[in-house]
Design an enzyme around this catalytic site. Structure first.
Site, PDB file in Angstrom:
ATOM      1  N   GLU A 291      12.053   7.052   4.848  1.00 18.04           N
ATOM      2  CA  GLU A 291      11.643   5.897   4.051  1.00 18.04           C
ATOM      3  C   GLU A 291      10.136   5.999   3.834  1.00 18.04           C
ATOM      4  OE1 GLU A 291      11.537   1.002   4.061  1.00 18.04           O
ATOM      5  OE2 GLU A 291      12.397   2.061   5.776  1.00 18.04           O
ATOM      6  N   ARG A 540      16.609  11.354  19.739  1.00 21.47           N
ATOM      7  CA  ARG A 540      15.277  11.196  19.159  1.00 21.47           C
ATOM      8  C   ARG A 540      14.263  11.999  19.969  1.00 21.47           C
ATOM      9  NH1 ARG A 540      13.425   5.182  17.745  1.00 21.47           N
ATOM     10  NH2 ARG A 540      11.674   6.454  17.076  1.00 21.47           N
ATOM     11  N   LYS A 550       7.156   3.194  13.755  1.00 23.26           N
ATOM     12  CA  LYS A 550       6.311   3.029  12.573  1.00 23.26           C
ATOM     13  C   LYS A 550       5.639   1.660  12.565  1.00 23.26           C
ATOM     14  CE  LYS A 550       8.044   6.155   9.004  1.00 23.26           C
ATOM     15  NZ  LYS A 550       8.644   6.224   7.650  1.00 23.26           N
TER      16      LYS A 550
END
Length: 836
Positions: A291, A540, A550
């Site tokens: 994104e 992750r 983020k």
């Protein structure tokens, strides 16, 4: 989803009914995935009212170890478990292996039963005879070692150290895999007691480690040891070997369990898969879908390695797809950064696409979803949606007529409904055990509303007839790629799987937090009759002493705790690059970690630093720089006289290779590190001290003859020394240094920035007050360091090893007047090479 309250109590009661002890049951409830699986298994086996503990333990094993590609056959296996036709762990493991191989294909029960030993009976007589034979084979060593833990078996046990009883038991299993393990264990224990009697205190003593005397072979100068190194696994050689081929994507992906007891088994039909393979030519298609709401960090480097790496390894294609469905958070700056950093990381996208490219198709599919009765327009507020989800209650508008939802959705698209007043929700299962099936939002409105004063309008349009004192004016929220064409935007849960399907993605790879979204992902593709990609989740990448969120990164950047997204202290890829880290080192680090599903590890920062050093040691030339200069005047070298000395750029430089050397001036004034001088010497100190000698690297030994102190009688201002031009003295200490290039002129001045860990704690993200954990010494600026003249030609991005100090790179803040260097990493390596 965390199970709480009454629901938790009901599930606990269910687990206790099948014989789990309370501790195991509570630990199971803490794991959402196992809870969902075990609950489904119990209901499939029709044992909600309970069963004996042995069968309950088998149900737990099925819930945790059953092969995911054969879920369609799980009810058949449970029939065998409940009827006790499969009653030993060996039989259950054999069943898993058999079903994993057949996957979703049909199979003959006779073949299954043969593979699992169904109906095979091993008599007590047969088992007793086998036990006696094995004991007879190893009688000598059993009598010698008795009950001690470490033993060495003879031929049948390949002379390997092992647990005595365990190995005996293992040999029995090899001959009779379907024998009752309890019976076999009892026979072994009885035989041990028959031979050895009661266990004594001597049996608990550790055997002494006596070194055997080795005879020296005659007339042999060197003993050659034939050591065969352990062969790396296939996954270590090729981490992508775990992924199936596109043509195998016909197996059941997942099972979606509904609260009414029905089960949806999601998979492609043969026709749909064949159509997909015709379009792709059977090639692998993946996508890297960030994104554009911030800069990419090192976690994205792992995602790139998985997505681009799999496509490259299989000769396929990888899209760079911007997941741009949130116009308020996304910027053109981030889009440009992502494309540039992907190329810097060494990856070449097959095609660059945007989710917004598919907005027309996504809208039409949403209309079709409503027509099929699988979506509705809802007017609940976000707070009401949250409350109803917590209570597992349906929305009051869930069962509104399809025609009404179609009309309202069209109004949403045309901007006739205010933001926050309506959403399109998927009609899934509000009573599901998976919170990601709670009627997820498919579309929401993003439009700004303005109140316009009538007086202002009359002044702008004096001839217009205006009846209202105030009126509303809507403006669509601008999108960095799609412009202002749309005021409704699809959610991630709606758009992600559909665009995967539209782009014919073969492998949809994501991190483990998306695992609970599998049900929604496949449900949506199923109800729309779309091709279903193979989904696989991996762990992750979490690195110590930093934050990867983020949201947190955006906070410390926006509030200037750091100097922008490319601050060298950050684990953003832009920050790492500015610090001097190469993409090669990052990819090597990621490959070394692997792409497993283990989600509980925090990777130590020094593991990354190991790979950085490995790379820079090969590529960074050596130079001399002094961070904190201390003046040394060489009294037996005439002032104004200079020598040009050769210094090595590389430690293994050949003397006949002139390109591997650079010139350094040597004069009667040199500068050493202030930390390389002490007023009091000691045995373990190799620096300079009064009356002591040290070697100036690439130059001469010098001996301290005098020290000039400041008025406080403590601060050292200057050292007087004599050098040994003959180099006959051999001091142990070697110092780096920089000389005056001409009489009275300072050496080249540079600014050096010493970066350290941004946070003091290994995992600051778990702290409530995580900002207080910021390391105040994470950035130390040395405004005036001294360097050799040749460093003056360095350009932004050039990397060097400052001898004895570390690796440094030229920063973009450098000017023609002054170079600025960032420390990439120190020379010290704290990471074990065995774990690289």
């Amino acid at each position: 989803m965390v199970v709480k309250g009454e629901e938790s109590d009901k599930i606990l009661e269910l687990f206790l009914k099948i014989g789990l002890d309370e501790r195991t049951a509570r630990n199971t409830i803490a794991n959402n995935k196992v809870t969902a699986n075990l609950t489904a298994v119990i209901h499939e086996a029709a044992l909600a009212n309970g069963c004996d503990r042995a069968i309950g333990n088998f149900l737990y094993t099925v819930a945790t170890k059953y092969p995911a590609n054969a879920l369609v056959h799980r009810p058949k296996l449970l029939e065998y478990v409940v009827s006790s036709k499969i009653k030993t762990p060996a039989q259950l493991e054999a069943a898993f292996s058999f079903l994993s191989n057949v996957a979703s294909e049909e199979f003959k029960r006779s073949e299954f039963e043969e593979a699992c030993g169904v109906g095979v009976k091993v008599s007590l007589e047969e088992l007793t005879q086998t036990v006696n034979e094995i004991f007879e084979e190893n009688m000598a060593v059993i009598l010698e070692r008795r009950y001690r833990t470490n033993v060495y078996f003879s031929n049948s046990f390949h002379n390997l150290p092992a647990n005595l009883v365990g190995e005996l038991f293992g040999s029995i299993r090899k001959k009779h895999p379907w024998a009752d393990p309890k019976m076999a264990k009892q026979l072994v224990d009885a035989k041990m007691y028959e031979l050895l009697g009661e266990r004594t205190a001597a049996d608990d003593e550790k055997p002494s480690k006596k070194k055997e005397k080795k005879e020296k072979p005659a007339k042999v100068e060197k003993a050659v040891v034939d050591e065969t190194p352990a062969q790396p696994s296939e996954e270590e050689l090729n981490p992508f070997s775990i992924f199936p081929a596109p043509e195998d994507n016909i197996k059941v992906h997942t099972e979606v369990f509904f609260s009414n007891g029905s089960v949806l088994r999601c998979c492609n039909t043969r026709e749909r898969l064949d159509n997909h393979l015709k379009v792709t030519g059977g090639r692998v298609f993946t996508r890297f879908p960030p994104e554009p709401n911030g800069y990419l960090h090192i976690g994205h480097a792992k995602a790139m390695f998985v997505d681009f790496g799999l496509a490259k390894e299989r000769g396929g294609c990888c899209y760079l797809r911007y997941d741009d469905t949130n116009p308020e958070a996304e910027k053109k700056e981030y889009i440009n950064h992502i494309e540039e950093i992907v190329q810097w990381m060494g990856w070449e996208p097959f095609k660059i696409t945007y989710t917004s490219d598919y907005f027309p198709e996504l809208y039409e599919l949403a209309v079709e979803l409503i027509r099929r009765g699988h979506a509705y327009v809802d007017h609940q507020t976000s707070e009401e949606i949250k409350e109803y989800r917590e209570k597992k209650m349906n929305s009051p508008w869930r069962d509104r007529p399809i025609a009404e939802s179609l009309k309202l959705f069209d109004d949403m698209k045309r901007g006739l409904i205010e933001e926050g007043k309506a959403t399109l929700r998927m009609k899934q299962d509000m009573q599901s055990d998976n919170f990601n099936m709670y009627d997820l939002i498919a579309y929401r409105i993003k439009a700004s509303m303005y109140l316009i004063d009538v007086q202002l309008m009359m002044s702008l349009f004096p001839s217009a007839i205006i009846f209202d004192i105030l009126f509303l004016y809507f403006q669509f929220t601008p999108h960095p790629h799609a412009g202002d064409k749309w005021c409704i935007y699809p959610s991630y849960d709606y758009s992600h799987c559909i665009v995967d399907s539209l782009e014919n993605i073969t492998h949809s790879l994501c991190t483990l937090e998306f695992e609970t979204r599998r049900a929604s992902y496949y449900w949506l593709l199923h109800v729309l009759d779309l091709y279903q990609p193979y989904v696989w989740e991996y762990s992750r990448l979490n690195v110590t002493n930093t934050v990867m969120s983020k949201r947190k990164l955006n906070y410390i950047v926006t509030n200037k705790y750091v100097d922008g997204w490319d601050d060298p202290r950050l684990m953003t890829l832009a920050g790492l690059r500015r610090r001097g880290v190469t993409s090669t080192a990052i990819n090597s680090f990621v490959r070394g970690i692997g792409i497993t599903r283990s989600d509980c590890s925090m990777i130590r920062l020094d593991r990354l630093e190991y790979h950085i050093r490995e790379e820079l040691n090969k590529t960074a030339p050596r130079v001399l720089v002094v961070l904190h200069p201390l003046k040394v005047v060489i009294t037996n070298l005439e002032s104004g006289s200079f020598l040009d000395l050769d210094a090595k750029k590389w430690p293994d430089a050949r003397t006949d290779d002139t390109s591997a050397f650079y010139k350094v001036p040597f004069s009667n004034v040199v500068y050493i590190e202030r930390s390389d001088f002490r007023m009091k010497d000691s045995k373990d100190y190799y620096g300079l001290a009064p009356g002591k000698s040290a070697l100036l690297r690439y130059a001469f030994p010098i001996k301290c003859t005098d020290v000039i102190l400041a008025d406080d009688k403590e601060t050292v201002l200057e050292i007087r020394a004599e050098y040994d031009p003959s180099k006959k003295s051999k001091p142990k200490g070697v110092l780096h240094w920089v000389a005056e290039p001409s009489p009275g002129s300072d050496p080249l001045k540079i600014e050096v920035r010493l970066f350290d860990k941004l946070f003091n704690s290994e995992n600051p993200a778990e702290l409530d007050n995580w900002l207080t954990d910021l390391n105040p010494n994470s950035k130390v600026v040395v405004p005036t360091a001294y360097a050799v003249p040749s460093l003056g030609k360095a350009a932004v991005g050039d990397t060097f090893q400052f001898e004895r100090l570390g690796y440094f790179t030229v920063d973009k803040d450098s000017t023609a007047e002054k170079l600025v260097f960032n420390r990439t990493v120190t020379l010290k390596d704290t990471y074990s090479k065995g774990g690289k």
